[in-house]
Design a protein around this motif. Structure first.
Motif, PDB file in Angstrom:
ATOM      1  N   ARG A 146     -11.936   0.669   3.401  1.00  9.55           N
ATOM      2  CA  ARG A 146     -10.861  -0.051   2.700  1.00  9.55           C
ATOM      3  C   ARG A 146     -11.410  -1.368   2.210  1.00  9.55           C
ATOM      4  O   ARG A 146     -12.114  -2.073   2.930  1.00  9.55           O
TER       5      ARG A 146
ATOM      6  N   GLU B  11      -7.275  -1.021  -1.191  1.00 11.41           N
ATOM      7  CA  GLU B  11      -7.379   0.377  -1.616  1.00 11.41           C
ATOM      8  C   GLU B  11      -8.460   1.065  -0.773  1.00 11.41           C
ATOM      9  O   GLU B  11      -9.463   0.463  -0.412  1.00 11.41           O
TER      10      GLU B  11
ATOM     11  N   ILE C 120       0.862  -1.161   0.000  1.00  9.92           N
ATOM     12  CA  ILE C 120       0.000   0.000   0.000  1.00  9.92           C
ATOM     13  C   ILE C 120       0.904   1.218   0.000  1.00  9.92           C
ATOM     14  O   ILE C 120       1.725   1.378   0.886  1.00  9.92           O
TER      15      ILE C 120
END
Length: 198
Positions: free
Chosen positions: A75, A57, A1
């Motif tokens: 998320r 994401e 991430i």
């Protein structure tokens, strides 16, 4: 991430709360008012079919009656073991987790969310100096070890020097040469441990 965290000078204090600053890096997706109500009540929503989103994401939801804010950030939790379980979960309530410090902004909250998720094997935080990357990482690691999610925490740092401070040319033992390299980690550990005693 990879998160792009905005740099700003700050002094961390116990009990600091997250500011509801929207991030330019996080997309906004429009929900119906009914979907938004469900997301806010349950802290999750099944991924809408029209939403193209990668595993882990973040997305900020909005609806006609509810503008985008910190409480509408979610998320996409993709679980390889359960590929049909397509949930977007709200950020956790960090206050209930017993952390000694709270994230200062939405980017730090997102970073802390992924750092505290034991199903994510590798997290890369990319941001300017002073944004809390080391601090958040050390806090998450210490928290996870305390909760027995990890047996131990290993800290590594590439030995890339800048300027004229080649550590090989410095006097002293190997520990003395590299003490400056480890100083940010040791300072953060010291701060977190002293906060935990209060």
């Amino acid at each position: 991430i990879g998160l792009k965290i905005q740099a700003r000078p700050f002094e961390l204090e116990l009990g600091t709360t997250v500011s509801p600053k929207d991030s330019q890096e996080v997309r906004t997706f429009e929900l119906t008012d009914k979907e938004m109500k469900s997301f806010l009540e349950l802290s999750f929503i099944t991924k809408p079919e029209s939403l193209e989103i990668a595993p882990n994401e973040f997305v900020t939801f909005s609806s006609p009656a509810t503008p985008a804010s910190l409480t509408t950030v979610g998320r996409f939790h993709f679980n390889r073991a359960e590929p049909g379980n397509l949930l977007i979960k709200a950020l956790p309530d960090f206050k209930k987790m017993g952390l000694p410090f709270m994230p200062l902004n939405i980017e730090q909250a997102m970073a802390l969310d992924v750092l505290l998720d034991p199903t994510i094997d590798c997290v890369i935080l990319e941001a300017k100096a002073g944004t809390g990357k080391t601090f958040l990482t050390m806090m998450a690691a210490m928290h996870m070890k305390e909760k027995k999610a990890y047996q131990r925490v290993l800290v590594t740092k590439p030995t890339v020097y800048m300027g004229h401070n080649n550590p090989g040319a410095l006097p002293g033992s190997i520990d003395e040469k590299y003490s400056e390299w480890m100083k940010p980690y040791l300072d953060n550990i010291s701060r977190l441990m002293s906060a935990g005693k209060n």
